[in-house]
Each structure stands twice: as structure tokens, then as C-alpha cells.
Design a protein around this motif. Structure first.
Motif: not given
Length: 427
Positions: A354, A417, A333, A337, A419
């Protein structure tokens, strides 16, 4: 209101992330799927970062007798009265996980056709049930796990290899429960929600083969100890296949998925006057490449109102990968980013968050981070070059230096995850 047209972009992003996590909480999702009481015993087993919270939800809503054991990540235990909660290491397995896997097989030994096994599975279960096949050791499993984690292999590829080195995954746990009925309640953390890839499918028939596992090993240039290679070369690691009669009474239900989490975040966005665009819940690939793609879509939205006009948020889920080549700690993550920030290059009115919904990005006790229009400028003011940190796979160090980490602590769930790229109207 701020000059961006959104009062507090960081707070809105965090509310969306928190809503995604809340939507996947076992306390909400387990009770509707509990089965009628069996004629015989109810035995509860399970593995994963959400398994202890799932066990607590079962206990709170089951009126009759039950017993069992589940294993979760260190720090993710919740108190239960009748189900034993064991903690073990993730993502690299340890002796506690090995002992828990052995104990689980003992618990389901000798069941009858009148008994019911309720299996609670969530992401992280692969590392938490590290029971090696005969001839292999925990050290072998640890070495393979470390190599897989840094190889760039997808989660489905990693789990394919793991299944063929395991004495409990790839349907073997369900086979050990025969002739009892097995009902698996699963919280998905994998792209596509295929149950065989959630915790490497301990109660699900596995259509993949040792040859498939070997092809993955070759594809990523993963070195294997001789004993591990022998298991795959000989075919001795074959898992339980579709049609096996021992799995005839095994059923799996998905009770929470990444899609549910994204839809919860989209609801928060709409309530704030922001248009959500769901780009998919099964996005895979190198985290830095996904970051570049999302930056391109975000730039188009900000500058041209396509594919959606501001104020808007681009939502996506799935599980990217990081091929660690630098000296940093990875973390898919934060790598996403950092690549996104570099590609946006300070574009005004674009923020992003994220994070891993389990609260742990890679091996760090940090869920993720936040990017703002001034991220690169603030880093430069501290003498930090974002592109250099990206090349070194040091997203965690980068965002720690800026104070932009997102820390949730154990969330007791895991739907992969999350986002969100937030685009506000221009001034």
C-alpha cells in the motif's frame, strides 16, 4: 518459482505500484487535452504535487507564447522556462504557499475575454494555496489544517471546511479570472473524482455552505479559533455557487484518475498470470478498519477461492483516514497495512503493498510499505508487537524496523492511495 507459485511476490507488487504511478504521469496525460491557441494571451496557473510536472508538459507541447505561475510541494519542482515554479509546504501550509496564492491572483488580474487561463490542478493544492479570507491569518489556517488532519475527517469533509475559510478556493480563483475563459486540467486524488474536492476546487462552483462546514467541525469536535468561527457563523466565508456568471466560461477536464492507475496495475498482474479483482477506486473510512475488511476478503480468497481464486490480487484505491490517538506519526497506508497484517495473523501465501502515489504517506517521505506472511513473526523476533504499534498509530516505525518501507521519492503525480493484496496458490 517459489513455493508460493509466484517467483517474487514483492517484486510483482512493486511493479504494479510503479505501473499505477506511471499511468498518471503528466507527460502522458496533459498533451492530449491542450486546447487551441486563444486570440489573446495564454496564462498558466496551478497548484498541487503534480502541478510543476504538468506545467513542464504544457511548455513542451505548446507552440506559442505563454506565461504563468504554479505552486508545488517542496522537492516536486521541475525546471520550466516560461512558467514560474514555486515550492511550498504540504500538508501544513507555510508563508511560501501564501505568497504563491497572492501572486497567482495578481497574474490573472485584468484579463480579457480573448484570454485563456489554463489551470493545472492536482492533489495537495489545498495546502499549497493557503490564502485566508480577510480577518484570518496563515496561523489560523495552519491550526485548522492540523486539527483536520488528525480528526479522522474524510478528504471531502476537510476540503469543505478549507473552502469556506479561503480567498482563492471554492471557485474564487476562476471568478478572479473573469471574463477570460478558464480550462482546468485536473489529476484526481479524491474518492469519486468530484472536481470540487481536488485541491478544494479553486476553479469549480461550490454547492456546499458555511453551515455544512460548521456541521463537520461539530461532528469531529474540532476546536476553532474565535476569528475562524466568526467567518463560518456569519456566513462571510460563502464560496462561489453554481450558476455564478463569473464561472460561465470555466471548464474542468479530468486527465488522470485513481481508476486509470488501478487498471494499469491490473494489466501488470494479468501479464504475470495473476487474476486482478478491482474492489473500487473510492474506498474511504478508518485505515485500520479497511485493513480488517481487506484481510477478510484476502483470507476468503486464499482458503475458499472466493470472490476470486488464487493466483489473484485484490486492487483498491481511495483515501482512508487515520484518527491519531497514540504517539505515532500516523500515515494511512502503513496503518492500513499494519491492521491487515494483524488480521491476517501470518496467513501463508498472502502479501500486500500500500502506498500513496505521490510518494508521501502522511507527512513522511515514505510512500508506504509491504506486508509478507512472515511480517508478524519477524517483528516478534525483534521484540515488536504489531498490535501495540497499531494502537499507537506507529505504522511508519513498525515497517522501518523491518526494512519493509517503500520509498519512491517525488513521483510528480498524485492519484491517491494504491493498495494491492496478492494471494498465491497454496502449496
Amino acid at each position: 518459482m517459489s513455493t508460493s507459485g509466484i517467483a517474487d511476490p514483492r517484486a510483482l507488487l512493486r511493479r504494479m505500484f510503479d505501473a499505477a504511478i506511471a499511468a498518471a504521469q503528466p507527460a502522458h496525460n496533459v498533451p492530449p487535452h491542450l486546447p487551441p491557441a486563444p486570440k489573446g494571451r495564454l496564462v498558466v496557473i496551478g497548484a498541487g504535487k503534480a502541478s510543476a510536472a504538468m506545467a513542464r508538459a504544457v511548455e513542451d507541447h505548446w507552440p506559442g507564447e505563454l506565461s504563468g505561475v504554479v505552486v508545488t510541494r517542496y522537492g516536486y519542482a521541475v525546471p520550466c522556462r516560461r512558467i514560474a515554479i514555486v515550492e511550498a509546504a504540504h500538508p501544513v501550509p507555510d508563508p511560501a504557499g501564501l505568497a504563491a496564492a497572492r501572486r497567482m491572483l495578481e497574474v490573472v488580474r485584468g484579463l480579457t475575454a480573448d484570454d485563456l487561463v489554463l489551470c493545472l490542478i492536482s492533489g495537495g493544492g489545498s495546502a499549497l494555496l493557503p490564502l485566508p479570507l480577510d480577518g484570518l491569518t496563515l496561523e489560523h489556517k495552519q491550526a485548522v489544517n492540523r486539527a483536520l488532519l488528525s480528526s479522522g475527517a474524510s478528504i471531502s469533509e476537510m476540503n469543505c471546511v478549507r473552502r469556506h475559510l479561503s480567498a482563492i478556493k471554492g471557485g474564487r480563483l476562476a471568478a478572479a479570472c473573469h471574463p477570460a475563459r478558464v480550462l482546468t486540467l485536473a489529476i484526481s486524488d479524491v474518492p469519486g473524482d468530484d472536481p470540487i474536492n481536488i485541491a478544494s476546487g479553486p476553479t469549480v462552483a461550490d454547492p456546499t455552505t458555511c453551515a455544512d462546514a460548521l456541521a463537520i467541525v461539530r461532528r469531529y469536535g474540532i476546536g476553532l479559533p474565535p476569528a475562524v468561527r466568526e467567518v463560518l457563523d456569519s456566513g462571510r466565508g460563502e464560496s462561489v455557487k453554481p450558476g455564478d456568471p463569473r464561472l460561465a466560461r470555466a471548464e474542468t477536464r479530468l486527465i488522470a484518475t485513481p481508476r486509470i492507475a488501478l487498471e494499469a496495475a491490473a494489466k501488470v498482474a494479468r501479464e504475470s498470470g495473476v487474476t486482478p479483482l478491482l474492489l473500487g477506486d473510492a474506498i474511504e473510512g478508518e485505515a485500520r478498519e479497511v485493513g480488517k475488511v481487506m484481510a477478510g476478503i484476502g483470507r476468503s480468497a486464499a482458503q475458499h477461492g472466493q470472490p476470486v481464486a488464487p493466483p489473484c490480487v485484490l486492487l483498491s484505491g481511495g483515501e482512508t483516514t487515520v484518527t491519531v490517538r497514540g504517539s505515532g506519526r500516523g500515515g494511512r497506508n502503513v496503518e492500513f497495512l499494519l491492521a491487515l497484517a494483524v488480521a491476517l495473523d501470518g496467513l501463508p501465501n498472502v502479501w500486500a503493498i500500500a502506498g500513496d502515489t505521490d510518494g508521501v504517506d502522511g507527512a513522511e517521505e515514505v510512500a508506504g510499505a509491504i506486508v509478507a506472511p512472515d511480517t508478524l513473526a519477524r517483528a516478534w523476533g525483534k521484540g515488536i508487537r504489531a498490535a501495540d504499534r497499531l494502537a499507537d498509530n506507529d505504522g511508519h516505525g513498525f515497517f522501518a524496523a523491518l526494512g519493509e518501507q517503500v520509498v519512491t521519492g517525488p513521483t510528480l503525480t498524485n492519484v491517491n492511495d494504491f493498495r494491492a493484496v496478492l494471494i498465491a496458490p497454496g502449496r
